[in-house]
Scaffold this active site. Structure first.
Site, PDB file in Angstrom:
ATOM      1  CE  LYS A 199       8.099  -3.349   6.769  1.00 20.25           C
ATOM      2  NZ  LYS A 199       6.874  -2.888   6.104  1.00 20.25           N
ATOM      3  NE  ARG A 243       6.299   5.292  -1.448  1.00 21.64           N
ATOM      4  CZ  ARG A 243       5.003   5.260  -1.122  1.00 21.64           C
ATOM      5  NH1 ARG A 243       4.296   6.390  -1.128  1.00 21.64           N
ATOM      6  NH2 ARG A 243       4.430   4.124  -0.808  1.00 21.64           N
TER       7      ARG A 243
END
Length: 512
Positions: free
Chosen positions: A274, A349
């Site tokens: 990020k 996920r």
């Protein structure tokens, strides 16, 4: 430092405003004219007569009662269709907070709510309790600041209020656990310390705690989780944990809730790191798992009949380093599904997929199972729906109308949900188009916020990766599955996390 747990001060009912046990009356109301007691109305009306906006305000006035002061926190009229019960919770929180700042050590909460909001009493009490929360790190750093007040009263001459108060305290106990885990910094609630905290919280409560750890074990039994944990596994204080919590009622079971929570203790994005300040607040990426720990805390107090609840908390740190998993890597899930990694910042996920698969295996042996995932999963959910939780059903859950039922509970209790729909596009988005190497692509290489239907494709991936796509409506053993994306509702720093899904999940579990 030993583990601690944030707690509430003593809370009790007060039936007499002239009691000397309290040093401030916090009045929450949509109107001063509707207040039933003249000793409250008179001093407040004096302010209203000179300031028409005061009914929406927050102010302190002196009074002749032994408490010496009234703190008014107004909601405004609440007569428009778009208004909801959250206004009472917000006013109660502000009012109790203002009382504490005014020097109160024993405030008493008085509320006047409109009957159009069926859970307004409970919601208002919860708002007041929310103002008393002390962050875990503050409690541990300075025990003298462990409580904001010595006690709080709830005014009522109706002794049936005791039932609402008992429920509110149990719900708040769960929200406290969620805030402690979800809101604490990445070191205080790194996975091993979450284990330590959870073991303390559930000691002698009847909740069964099982902890799985060790990279070799993860690679064997939870390979998708192992990929995320691999980089952090070499740092003992960051090494992952899968924490199983089980509540079993006395007597027969009529339904089984099976919940998997995303517990990413810090999300750097992995090697798809990020940038541009996007890493800030990523300690909140564990709020899904935190909420489920909170649900179990409340259930351990309420001990509901006929419902069994199993939670799997997938606690890992998505670190960035030389041992990190990378895009283009091929991983085979617990269900035997081969996938190509597309983006290491789609780690949630991955962390949950094999835990969900294991939960699916358990579900086939349980009574009336309903599987769920709860996660701060996608920025797309926040972009699409703002500061609200998003809920999605698979086919069997949709046939039962579960999302609609949970949305109604969330609306009544001040934790709103928006409903999204899983469609064929979302499943196809995850399919590998070549058919040469793998069946699934874990993600594209863009953020979810830059991907059409970004928050729908993530649960569609988990269904495929876990093998839940083999348990649809027309399959031999259909399984209900619901996904909750709480990325928008978990609450940003610097405020404590919200524990947004704790109350709806608890009330759903106990049949409200």
């Amino acid at each position: 430092m030993t583990s601690s747990v944030s707690t509430l001060p003593k809370i009790g009912l007060c039936s007499d405003l002239k009691s000397s046990d309290y040093d401030g009356i916090v009045v929450v109301s949509h109107s001063v004219d509707d207040l039933p007691l003249d000793e409250l109305k008179r001093p407040l009306k004096a302010v209203m007569d000179v300031d028409q906006l005061a009914v929406r305000g927050l102010f302190v006035v002196p009074c002749d009662l032994p408490c010496k002061r009234i703190i008014f926190s107004g909601t405004g009229p609440l007569n428009r269709d778009h208004e909801d019960v959250r206004s009472y919770a917000e006013a109660a929180q502000k009012g109790v907070g203002r009382a504490i700042k005014a020097g109160c050590r024993a405030p008493c909460l008085f509320f006047n709510v409109r009957p159009k909001f069926p859970q307004a009493v409970l919601v208002t009490i919860l708002g007041g309790l929310r103002a008393l929360y002390v962050p875990l790190e503050m409690l541990e750093a300075n025990p003298k600041r462990a409580q904001k007040a010595e006690k709080m009263g709830i005014f009522s001459k109706d002794q049936t209020m005791a039932k609402d108060l008992k429920l509110a305290q149990a719900l708040e106990a769960g929200r406290i656990v969620s805030r402690d885990i979800g809101g604490s910094d990445p070191e205080r609630m790194a996975a091993p310390r979450v284990e330590e905290y959870v073991r303390q919280v559930f000691e002698n409560t009847g909740i069964k705690v099982e902890v799985i750890q060790g990279q070799a074990t993860f690679e064997k039994d939870y390979p998708c989780f192992a990929a995320v944990n691999r980089c952090a596994s070499g740092i003992p204080r960051h090494d992952g944990r899968i924490i199983w919590l089980t509540y079993e009622p006395e007597g027969p079971v009529e339904k089984t809730l099976m919940l998997v929570g995303k517990g990413i203790t810090y999300d750097t994005g992995g090697l798809d790191i990020k940038t541009g300040g996007g890493m800030m607040h990523m300690s909140r990426d564990k709020c899904g798992a935190a909420d489920l720990a909170g649900v179990m805390k409340t259930l351990s107090i309420l001990k509901p009949k006929q419902v069994k609840v199993i939670c799997g908390l997938a606690m890992a740190r998505n670190s960035c380093g030389s041992d990190g998993y990378v895009a283009d890597e091929i991983v085979t899930s617990r269900a035997g599904v081969r996938m190509r990694i597309g983006n290491t910042d789609a780690e949630g996920r991955m962390a949950m997929a094999d835990v969900l698969c294991h939960m699916k295996e358990k579900a086939l042996k349980e009574v009336n199972p309903h599987l769920m995932t709860v996660a701060t999963l996608t920025s797309h959910a926040f972009l699409s729906h703002g500061m609200y939780s998003v809920i999605m059903d698979n086919g069997p859950a949709r046939e039962e109308g579960f999302a609609l039922k949970l949305q109604k509970i969330g609306h009544d209790f001040g934790n709103p949900f928006e409903i999204s729909t899983l469609r064929r596009d979302d499943v196809e988005m995850n399919r590998d188009k070549s058919g040469e190497f793998v069946s699934l692509v874990q993600s594209n290489n863009a953020s979810s916020a830059q991907t059409m239907r970004g928050h729908q494709m993530a649960p569609a991936f988990m269904m495929s990766a876990s093998g839940l796509d083999q348990h649809m409506v027309e399959d031999k053993q259909p399984l209900k599955y619901t996904h909750l994306d709480i990325a928008g509702s978990c609450g940003p720093l610097p405020e404590p996390s919200t524990a947004a899904s704790v109350i709806p999940l608890v009330m759903s579990a106990i049949g409200q």
